[in-house]
Motif scaffolding. Structure first.
Motif, PDB file in Angstrom:
ATOM      1  N   ALA A   1       0.832  -1.208   0.000  1.00 22.95           N
ATOM      2  CA  ALA A   1       0.000   0.000   0.000  1.00 22.95           C
ATOM      3  C   ALA A   1       0.868   1.259   0.000  1.00 22.95           C
ATOM      4  N   GLY A   2       1.901   1.268   0.838  1.00 25.76           N
ATOM      5  CA  GLY A   2       2.770   2.440   0.905  1.00 25.76           C
ATOM      6  C   GLY A   2       3.557   2.662  -0.368  1.00 25.76           C
ATOM      7  N   VAL A   3       4.116   1.580  -0.926  1.00 26.83           N
ATOM      8  CA  VAL A   3       4.902   1.697  -2.158  1.00 26.83           C
ATOM      9  C   VAL A   3       4.033   2.134  -3.321  1.00 26.83           C
ATOM     10  N   SER A   4       2.799   1.641  -3.379  1.00 24.69           N
ATOM     11  CA  SER A   4       1.916   2.049  -4.477  1.00 24.69           C
ATOM     12  C   SER A   4       1.599   3.538  -4.393  1.00 24.69           C
ATOM     13  N   VAL A   5       1.385   4.059  -3.183  1.00 25.44           N
ATOM     14  CA  VAL A   5       1.144   5.498  -3.021  1.00 25.44           C
ATOM     15  C   VAL A   5       2.383   6.285  -3.438  1.00 25.44           C
ATOM     16  N   MET A   6       3.548   5.814  -3.023  1.00 22.20           N
ATOM     17  CA  MET A   6       4.798   6.500  -3.375  1.00 22.20           C
ATOM     18  C   MET A   6       4.993   6.547  -4.889  1.00 22.20           C
ATOM     19  N   LEU A   7       4.776   5.409  -5.551  1.00 26.73           N
ATOM     20  CA  LEU A   7       4.960   5.364  -7.003  1.00 26.73           C
ATOM     21  C   LEU A   7       3.886   6.170  -7.724  1.00 26.73           C
ATOM     22  N   MET A   8       2.666   6.208  -7.187  1.00 23.73           N
ATOM     23  CA  MET A   8       1.610   7.045  -7.768  1.00 23.73           C
ATOM     24  C   MET A   8       2.059   8.498  -7.819  1.00 23.73           C
ATOM     25  N   ASN A   9       2.535   8.995  -6.684  1.00 21.20           N
ATOM     26  CA  ASN A   9       2.975  10.393  -6.617  1.00 21.20           C
ATOM     27  C   ASN A   9       4.148  10.656  -7.538  1.00 21.20           C
ATOM     28  N   THR A  10       5.114   9.733  -7.558  1.00 21.37           N
ATOM     29  CA  THR A  10       6.320   9.914  -8.366  1.00 21.37           C
ATOM     30  C   THR A  10       5.993   9.916  -9.854  1.00 21.37           C
ATOM     31  N   MET A  11       5.217   8.929 -10.294  1.00 17.64           N
ATOM     32  CA  MET A  11       4.875   8.822 -11.709  1.00 17.64           C
ATOM     33  C   MET A  11       3.950   9.963 -12.147  1.00 17.64           C
ATOM     34  N   PHE A  12       3.099  10.429 -11.249  1.00 18.25           N
ATOM     35  CA  PHE A  12       2.218  11.540 -11.599  1.00 18.25           C
ATOM     36  C   PHE A  12       3.022  12.797 -11.871  1.00 18.25           C
TER      37      PHE A  12
ATOM     38  N   ILE B   1       1.678   3.806 -15.611  1.00 12.76           N
ATOM     39  CA  ILE B   1       2.217   3.178 -14.401  1.00 12.76           C
ATOM     40  C   ILE B   1       1.496   3.734 -13.173  1.00 12.76           C
ATOM     41  N   ASP B   2       1.254   5.040 -13.178  1.00 11.45           N
ATOM     42  CA  ASP B   2       0.497   5.683 -12.104  1.00 11.45           C
ATOM     43  C   ASP B   2      -0.867   5.021 -11.953  1.00 11.45           C
ATOM     44  N   GLY B   3      -1.558   4.793 -13.073  1.00 14.18           N
ATOM     45  CA  GLY B   3      -2.868   4.166 -13.027  1.00 14.18           C
ATOM     46  C   GLY B   3      -2.815   2.752 -12.469  1.00 14.18           C
ATOM     47  N   VAL B   4      -1.797   1.995 -12.868  1.00 18.22           N
ATOM     48  CA  VAL B   4      -1.627   0.635 -12.346  1.00 18.22           C
ATOM     49  C   VAL B   4      -1.399   0.676 -10.830  1.00 18.22           C
ATOM     50  N   MET B   5      -0.586   1.622 -10.375  1.00 23.65           N
ATOM     51  CA  MET B   5      -0.324   1.746  -8.945  1.00 23.65           C
ATOM     52  C   MET B   5      -1.581   2.165  -8.188  1.00 23.65           C
ATOM     53  N   TRP B   6      -2.422   2.994  -8.820  1.00 22.72           N
ATOM     54  CA  TRP B   6      -3.689   3.381  -8.205  1.00 22.72           C
ATOM     55  C   TRP B   6      -4.559   2.138  -8.003  1.00 22.72           C
ATOM     56  N   GLY B   7      -4.619   1.308  -9.031  1.00 30.16           N
ATOM     57  CA  GLY B   7      -5.377   0.066  -8.915  1.00 30.16           C
ATOM     58  C   GLY B   7      -4.816  -0.833  -7.833  1.00 30.16           C
ATOM     59  N   LEU B   8      -3.473  -0.948  -7.770  1.00 25.08           N
ATOM     60  CA  LEU B   8      -2.828  -1.766  -6.743  1.00 25.08           C
ATOM     61  C   LEU B   8      -3.119  -1.213  -5.357  1.00 25.08           C
TER      62      LEU B   8
END
Length: 322
Positions: free
Chosen positions: A92-103, A173-180
């Motif tokens: 959950a934490g990594v997906s939020v981090m990658l969402m912000n980074t990729m966005f 990638i952001d969208g995939v992380m949002w789904g994750l």
């Protein structure tokens, strides 16, 4: 006994957020998020987007840790016990981090309204994988058509093909992380004190991100890049840090707290439908910084909004009120 200032503010926020229409709250929240994001986009002229993302994730992680104190003695019993529990929290934490980074990487290479529209592919894909009705299939078809239209229009322009392609990969990638995050976040929500678990997961994710970005990010603020303007002036580094903190507070931390109030009043499905106003708000804010969409791009955004509404409007379950 007199109430503390913190409790007074919290009770006042409860009253206001429980009386306002949910749609109005989401629209104000969206306006706040994308105004802050537009400031971040302007700050990219002073600091590279990936380095700015490190500060955004870091400030949010620090604020959550300071607020929730998940490692305090009183809360240690609530820490994850098994590898599976730790895996869910870290995911959950990594997906939020990658969402912000990729966005951040995406909006530095494409218009904000288009990026916000494309990232909805994530929650729509989760709906398709977990649903069994016609709404999910029609929704993902509409969204796919919208994304193809948005991508086709931009890639047809030779002047911005390369940059848009980088942004497109990043936002997908952001969208995939949002789904994750939706999948792992629901499992975190089933734990006791889910906010504590999320703050712990985001803290771990920020430490992992720091392995790659901490040194260049600190150097980028302490000694701004040659193309920077005001960041290289008197107190420029402190001004840049202040801007990054304000962006993190208004674009991530505060909206997350507001979402906790909204989810008490609306089901997950209804909340998802209401969130479809976000591409509209992003386009409107984008106009303020000179991002003028074409009619074709507006049509693509409209398809994504329609996809969200079609996909989630059939779920009429009530939200939890506790």
């Amino acid at each position: 006994m007199r109430s503390s200032p913190v409790n007074v503010v919290r009770n006042g926020a409860d009253v206001v957020l429980n009386r306002l229409p949910v749609v109005a709250i989401v629209m104000v929240e969206g306006l706040m998020i994308y105004l802050a994001t537009s400031i971040a986009k302007l700050a990219f002229t002073q600091l590279d987007p990936l380095l700015a993302a490190w500060y955004r994730v870091g400030f949010v992680a620090i604020l959550l840790f300071a607020w929730r104190r998940p490692l305090s003695r009183a809360k240690r019993k609530g820490l994850p016990r098994t590898r599976r529990d730790w895996g869910i929290v870290v995911t959950a934490g990594v997906s939020v981090m990658l969402m912000n980074t990729m966005f951040y990487l995406a909006i530095s290479n494409m218009d904000m309204g288009i990026a916000v529209s494309i990232e909805f592919i994530g929650p729509l894909a989760v709906a398709v994988l977990t649903g069994h009705g016609w709404r999910e299939r029609v929704g993902i078809l509409l969204a796919a058509c919208g994304v193809v239209l948005l991508a086709g229009i931009s890639l047809a322009n030779p002047a911005k093909q390369a940059r848009f392609l980088v942004g497109l990969v990043a936002i997908l990638i952001d969208g995939v992380m949002w789904g994750l995050y939706i999948v792992s976040g629901r499992q975190v929500a089933q734990r006791a004190n889910p906010l504590d678990s999320l703050s712990l997961g985001l803290g771990i994710a920020w430490l992992l991100q720091s392995l790659f970005l901490a040194v260049p990010a600190v150097r980028g603020v302490a000694s701004p890049k040659p193309g920077a303007t005001w960041a290289r002036g008197p107190f420029g580094s402190w001004k840049l840090l202040a801007v990054l903190f304000v962006v993190a507070f208004f674009a991530s931390f505060l909206p997350y707290l507001i979402d906790q109030f909204i989810m008490r009043r609306a089901s997950s499905a209804r909340f998802s439908v209401i969130q479809s106003v976000n591409p509209v708000m992003a386009v409107l804010v984008g106009l303020l910084i000179g991002e003028v969409p074409t009619w074709g791009e507006l049509a693509g955004v409209a398809m994504v909004i329609a996809a969200v509404i079609v996909t989630f409007s059939g779920d009429m379950r009530h939200a939890e009120t506790e």
